[in-house]
Each structure stands twice: as C-alpha cells, then as structure tokens.
Design a protein around this motif. Structure first.
Motif: not given
Length: 258
Positions: A110-124
């Motif tokens: 998971x990759x957090x963008x705390x400024x935009x309040x979003x987390x991108x989750x990659x499920x391999x």
C-alpha cells in the motif's frame, strides 16, 4: 490463531496526535515467544531499519511471525509485515503484507498519499490496484504500534481511559481503541519488570471470546515495548512473552529483588 500472530505484530499493540520524542531508534529489535503453557507455538519479531522514501530517510520496520513444532504441523503461519514511516511525524508512506496463515495468503503493498488522503493498494495475488479514501493521520497496522508508543497521553491515562486512532487494514479504515487497565510488576526471564496494562478492543467471534479478550503488558519505562500478551480464545488461551531484545534507545528497567 492466525489473528493472534497479526495482533502480536501489531502490539497490541492506533485522530490527529502530536508526536513526542521517540521511544525507539534504528536498530531496535525484539522477539516474542508465543506459547500454550510450556509448549512453544511460535515467535514474532519486530526490527527497525532505515530506508529512503520521497528523498527522506525514514524508519523501515520489518515484522515477522511464524509457528514452530506441533503448532506448525496443525496450523502453519509465515507472516511478513513491513512499514515505512516518517521519522518525525510517524505518518506511513508504504506498507507491505505478505502472509500465509494455514493456507490463507495475502500479497499486498500500500502506498499512502497523506496530502490527498488516499492509499493505493496493489494486490499481487489478485493482480489488482485500487485506491481508498483515508482520514488524516491514518496509520497502517505496523506503524500504529510505534505511533502509540510515542503518544503524548500514554503515561497520563487513568484507569479505564482509552486512546483511539484510525488504522487502515484489509482495505478499510477502522478505529483501534486501547484501554488502560492499570499497572503491575511481572516476573520475566530478565527479572521483575514494571508494566502498564492495556486491553485493545478486538472483534468478538470465532477466535476471541469477547471484545476485551486480549491483554497487553508494556514496559513502564521510556521504551514502551511489549513484555507479555495474553489472549482468551474460543478454544483456550495463548500467551506471548518477551524472549530477547537489542538496540533499545533507553535502558530496559528491571527491579532488583530485596
């Protein structure tokens, strides 16, 4: 039992808090022995390394949990949890979750963008990518432990009071609530250690008997590391005790017997 390994790595040990001077530093490592009475069931470790994210030096924590002996035969666990989080704010940049719990597997980052309040989750495993909206100052499951250790109210709680923080786990944000229940001196392999006692609120159901089935003892010193955990399960109880440690930022206090 798979939830127990998860919670050990958590510490449990998670909304907008001020972070005080760190209770930990790079190189800290400790190991917990999970057991039913005298029978070893497994181990869990947490280690703080250093990495670079967004051109900044950050904490990189690696948490591992695994079963041994007969426990491995009946229910094999091989878990790897990682978190990259800011040294000053404690905010996470990335999490890693690679687990195998009795055939139940996950392989995510998971990759957090705390400024935009979003987390991108990659499920391999599923070969998918999905973004989730998160609240400000959200933590992942590993960074939550270190964030709580630095919480400015951790030493000021009265019996019965709680701390709650937002934690992102399993593709959703939940409130993790930790209740302070008192202090106790407990006997360990290192000697008698003064501890603060907490009860995380956990979901009742198939694994735990009730919401407050998990009890955690943390060292009542400047380190705030887990010394003992005990969980009442639907099929009995399980304990974990501090087995080894190194690289602590502060002295580990042991009481001298009189």
């Amino acid at each position: 039992m798979k939830k127990i390994i998860l919670l050990l790595i958590l510490f449990v040990a998670t909304n907008s808090f001020v972070v005080q001077e760190n209770t930990y530093t790079t190189g800290e490592w400790f190991k917990l022995r999970i057991h039913y009475g005298m029978v070893n069931a497994g181990y869990a470790t947490l280690e703080i390394k250093e990495a670079v994210k967004n051109n900044k030096k950050v904490h990189h924590v690696v948490g591992k949990g695994w079963t041994v002996g007969m426990a491995k035969f009946f229910f094999e666990v091989d878990d790897n949890y990682e978190s990259y989080f800011d040294k000053e704010t404690g905010k996470p940049y990335q999490f890693v979750r690679r687990i195998n719990e009795g055939g139940y597997t996950k392989n995510q980052e998971g990759y957090f963008n705390q400024d935009k309040n979003i987390v991108l989750v990659k499920d391999f495993k599923k070969k998918t990518e999905k973004s989730f909206t998160i609240p400000e100052d959200v933590q992942d499951i590993v960074s939550s432990f270190y964030y709580l250790r630095n919480h400015p109210k951790i030493d000021k709680l009265k019996v019965g009071e709680s701390i709650a923080i937002d934690m992102f786990f399993d593709n959703e944000t939940t409130k993790f609530k930790l209740k302070f229940v008192g202090r106790e001196d407990i006997k360990t392999k290192f000697g008698k250690v003064s501890c603060m006692i907490f009860r995380p609120y956990v979901q009742a159901g198939r694994v735990f008997k009730e919401e407050e089935s998990l009890t955690v003892w943390i060292s009542d010193d400047d380190n705030k590391i887990p010394v003992r955990l005990k969980a009442s399960l639907a099929v009995g109880s399980i304990k974990a005790d501090l087995e080894a440690f190194k690289g602590l930022k502060h002295s580990f206090k042991v009481k001298v017997e009189k």
